[in-house]
Design a protein around this motif. Structure first.
Motif, PDB file in Angstrom:
ATOM      1  N   TRP A  68     -17.053  -1.149  13.214  1.00  0.00           N
ATOM      2  CA  TRP A  68     -15.801  -1.205  12.473  1.00  0.00           C
ATOM      3  C   TRP A  68     -14.589  -1.210  13.408  1.00  0.00           C
ATOM      4  O   TRP A  68     -14.698  -0.874  14.572  1.00  0.00           O
ATOM      5  CB  TRP A  68     -15.667  -0.069  11.456  1.00  0.00           C
ATOM      6  CG  TRP A  68     -15.947   1.312  11.996  1.00  0.00           C
ATOM      7  CD1 TRP A  68     -17.115   2.007  11.905  1.00  0.00           C
ATOM      8  CD2 TRP A  68     -15.047   2.170  12.722  1.00  0.00           C
ATOM      9  NE1 TRP A  68     -17.000   3.229  12.529  1.00  0.00           N
ATOM     10  CE2 TRP A  68     -15.738   3.367  13.026  1.00  0.00           C
ATOM     11  CE3 TRP A  68     -13.729   2.043  13.143  1.00  0.00           C
ATOM     12  CZ2 TRP A  68     -15.155   4.413  13.724  1.00  0.00           C
ATOM     13  CZ3 TRP A  68     -13.141   3.093  13.844  1.00  0.00           C
ATOM     14  CH2 TRP A  68     -13.856   4.256  14.115  1.00  0.00           C
ATOM     15  N   LEU A  69     -13.467  -1.584  12.823  1.00  0.00           N
ATOM     16  CA  LEU A  69     -12.180  -1.585  13.514  1.00  0.00           C
ATOM     17  C   LEU A  69     -11.150  -1.049  12.539  1.00  0.00           C
ATOM     18  O   LEU A  69     -11.130  -1.446  11.372  1.00  0.00           O
ATOM     19  CB  LEU A  69     -11.803  -3.014  13.935  1.00  0.00           C
ATOM     20  CG  LEU A  69     -10.356  -3.251  14.370  1.00  0.00           C
ATOM     21  CD1 LEU A  69     -10.052  -2.522  15.687  1.00  0.00           C
ATOM     22  CD2 LEU A  69     -10.081  -4.745  14.506  1.00  0.00           C
ATOM     23  N   VAL A  70     -10.313  -0.141  13.007  1.00  0.00           N
ATOM     24  CA  VAL A  70      -9.178   0.333  12.216  1.00  0.00           C
ATOM     25  C   VAL A  70      -7.915   0.011  13.004  1.00  0.00           C
ATOM     26  O   VAL A  70      -7.825   0.316  14.196  1.00  0.00           O
ATOM     27  CB  VAL A  70      -9.252   1.845  11.913  1.00  0.00           C
ATOM     28  CG1 VAL A  70      -7.973   2.321  11.235  1.00  0.00           C
ATOM     29  CG2 VAL A  70     -10.460   2.157  11.044  1.00  0.00           C
ATOM     30  N   ILE A  71      -6.967  -0.624  12.327  1.00  0.00           N
ATOM     31  CA  ILE A  71      -5.676  -0.948  12.929  1.00  0.00           C
ATOM     32  C   ILE A  71      -4.608  -0.196  12.159  1.00  0.00           C
ATOM     33  O   ILE A  71      -4.528  -0.312  10.926  1.00  0.00           O
ATOM     34  CB  ILE A  71      -5.396  -2.464  12.872  1.00  0.00           C
ATOM     35  CG1 ILE A  71      -6.457  -3.232  13.657  1.00  0.00           C
ATOM     36  CG2 ILE A  71      -3.995  -2.769  13.403  1.00  0.00           C
ATOM     37  CD1 ILE A  71      -6.327  -4.741  13.553  1.00  0.00           C
ATOM     38  N   LEU A  72      -3.799   0.579  12.849  1.00  0.00           N
ATOM     39  CA  LEU A  72      -2.702   1.319  12.240  1.00  0.00           C
ATOM     40  C   LEU A  72      -1.390   0.680  12.681  1.00  0.00           C
ATOM     41  O   LEU A  72      -1.109   0.605  13.883  1.00  0.00           O
ATOM     42  CB  LEU A  72      -2.735   2.793  12.642  1.00  0.00           C
ATOM     43  CG  LEU A  72      -1.588   3.654  12.114  1.00  0.00           C
ATOM     44  CD1 LEU A  72      -1.604   3.705  10.589  1.00  0.00           C
ATOM     45  CD2 LEU A  72      -1.656   5.052  12.701  1.00  0.00           C
ATOM     46  N   ILE A  73      -0.630   0.203  11.710  1.00  0.00           N
ATOM     47  CA  ILE A  73       0.665  -0.438  11.974  1.00  0.00           C
ATOM     48  C   ILE A  73       1.747   0.501  11.456  1.00  0.00           C
ATOM     49  O   ILE A  73       1.731   0.877  10.281  1.00  0.00           O
ATOM     50  CB  ILE A  73       0.755  -1.804  11.267  1.00  0.00           C
ATOM     51  CG1 ILE A  73      -0.386  -2.716  11.741  1.00  0.00           C
ATOM     52  CG2 ILE A  73       2.130  -2.448  11.511  1.00  0.00           C
ATOM     53  CD1 ILE A  73      -0.561  -3.959  10.898  1.00  0.00           C
ATOM     54  N   SER A  74       2.688   0.868  12.324  1.00  0.00           N
ATOM     55  CA  SER A  74       3.760   1.795  11.955  1.00  0.00           C
ATOM     56  C   SER A  74       5.114   1.148  12.199  1.00  0.00           C
ATOM     57  O   SER A  74       5.296   0.411  13.166  1.00  0.00           O
ATOM     58  CB  SER A  74       3.678   3.077  12.786  1.00  0.00           C
ATOM     59  OG  SER A  74       2.420   3.678  12.683  1.00  0.00           O
ATOM     60  N   ASP A  75       6.062   1.469  11.320  1.00  0.00           N
ATOM     61  CA  ASP A  75       7.435   0.995  11.482  1.00  0.00           C
ATOM     62  C   ASP A  75       8.376   1.949  10.767  1.00  0.00           C
ATOM     63  O   ASP A  75       7.938   2.773   9.972  1.00  0.00           O
ATOM     64  CB  ASP A  75       7.592  -0.431  10.931  1.00  0.00           C
ATOM     65  CG  ASP A  75       7.453  -0.487   9.420  1.00  0.00           C
ATOM     66  OD1 ASP A  75       8.433  -0.188   8.701  1.00  0.00           O
ATOM     67  OD2 ASP A  75       6.348  -0.830   8.942  1.00  0.00           O
ATOM     68  N   THR A  76       9.663   1.823  11.053  1.00  0.00           N
ATOM     69  CA  THR A  76      10.668   2.679  10.425  1.00  0.00           C
ATOM     70  C   THR A  76      11.563   1.891   9.480  1.00  0.00           C
ATOM     71  O   THR A  76      12.689   2.298   9.195  1.00  0.00           O
ATOM     72  CB  THR A  76      11.522   3.396  11.492  1.00  0.00           C
ATOM     73  OG1 THR A  76      12.103   2.407  12.348  1.00  0.00           O
ATOM     74  CG2 THR A  76      10.688   4.371  12.304  1.00  0.00           C
ATOM     75  N   GLY A  77      11.059   0.785   8.981  1.00  0.00           N
ATOM     76  CA  GLY A  77      11.830  -0.042   8.059  1.00  0.00           C
ATOM     77  C   GLY A  77      11.757   0.470   6.625  1.00  0.00           C
ATOM     78  O   GLY A  77      11.376   1.615   6.366  1.00  0.00           O
ATOM     79  N   ASN A  78      12.128  -0.397   5.702  1.00  0.00           N
ATOM     80  CA  ASN A  78      12.085  -0.061   4.284  1.00  0.00           C
ATOM     81  C   ASN A  78      10.639   0.166   3.840  1.00  0.00           C
ATOM     82  O   ASN A  78       9.722  -0.464   4.366  1.00  0.00           O
ATOM     83  CB  ASN A  78      12.681  -1.207   3.453  1.00  0.00           C
ATOM     84  CG  ASN A  78      14.151  -1.417   3.751  1.00  0.00           C
ATOM     85  OD1 ASN A  78      14.931  -0.479   3.719  1.00  0.00           O
ATOM     86  ND2 ASN A  78      14.527  -2.642   4.054  1.00  0.00           N
ATOM     87  N   PRO A  79      10.430   1.047   2.851  1.00  0.00           N
ATOM     88  CA  PRO A  79       9.060   1.275   2.373  1.00  0.00           C
ATOM     89  C   PRO A  79       8.546   0.096   1.553  1.00  0.00           C
ATOM     90  O   PRO A  79       9.317  -0.749   1.101  1.00  0.00           O
ATOM     91  CB  PRO A  79       9.199   2.517   1.494  1.00  0.00           C
ATOM     92  CG  PRO A  79      10.612   2.501   1.034  1.00  0.00           C
ATOM     93  CD  PRO A  79      11.404   1.878   2.163  1.00  0.00           C
TER      94      PRO A  79
END
Length: 138
Positions: A68-79
């Motif tokens: 498996w692969l898990v990718i976590l994408i984070s940002d501080t933009g609008n929800p």
């Protein structure tokens, strides 16, 4: 990895992530699915999360396992609208070529290509987790 939330930086970041995952052993039969879903998700951040606000960074973390692969994408933009992952229903096609929509398929593709999607908004930060399962080939 992190990069500025612009189209050009996102494109470079997606290419780098794809190369890095391949080098780390991402199964070749999953590489295009991962790249498409990753591109759709990151482009959504650039186009929608930072719409109307000063773009900042997109952060991406990957955890690759044999199955498996898990990718976590984070940002501080609008929800995300409604603080939840869109359902992924494709845009209506219309009845002629002139009526074909320009967009509206991103979340549909992400849903189709991933095994699991999770989203949370905490302390002004969006966190989107994409999981890809790939059982061992026999």
């Amino acid at each position: 990895m992190s990069f500025a939330a612009t189209e050009s930086e996102a494109s470079i970041g997606i290419a780098q992530l794809s190369r890095c995952l391949a080098a780390q052993g991402l199964p070749a039969h999953k590489a295009s699915d991962v790249k498409i879903a990753l591109a759709e998700a990151i482009n959504n951040v650039v186009e929608h999360a930072y719409a109307g606000v000063t773009p900042a960074k997109v952060k991406v973390r990957c955890r690759l396992h044999r199955n498996w692969l898990v990718i976590l994408i984070s940002d501080t933009g609008n929800p995300l609208p409604g603080f939840r992952v869109p359902e992924g229903v494709p845009a209506p096609l219309g009845s002629s070529v002139d009526e074909l929509p320009e967009g509206g398929f991103g979340w549909f593709l992400i849903h189709e290509l991933t095994s699991d999607i999770r989203y949370e908004r905490s302390d002004g930060c969006n966190r989107l987790s994409l999981r890809f399962d790939f059982p061992e080939m026999t």
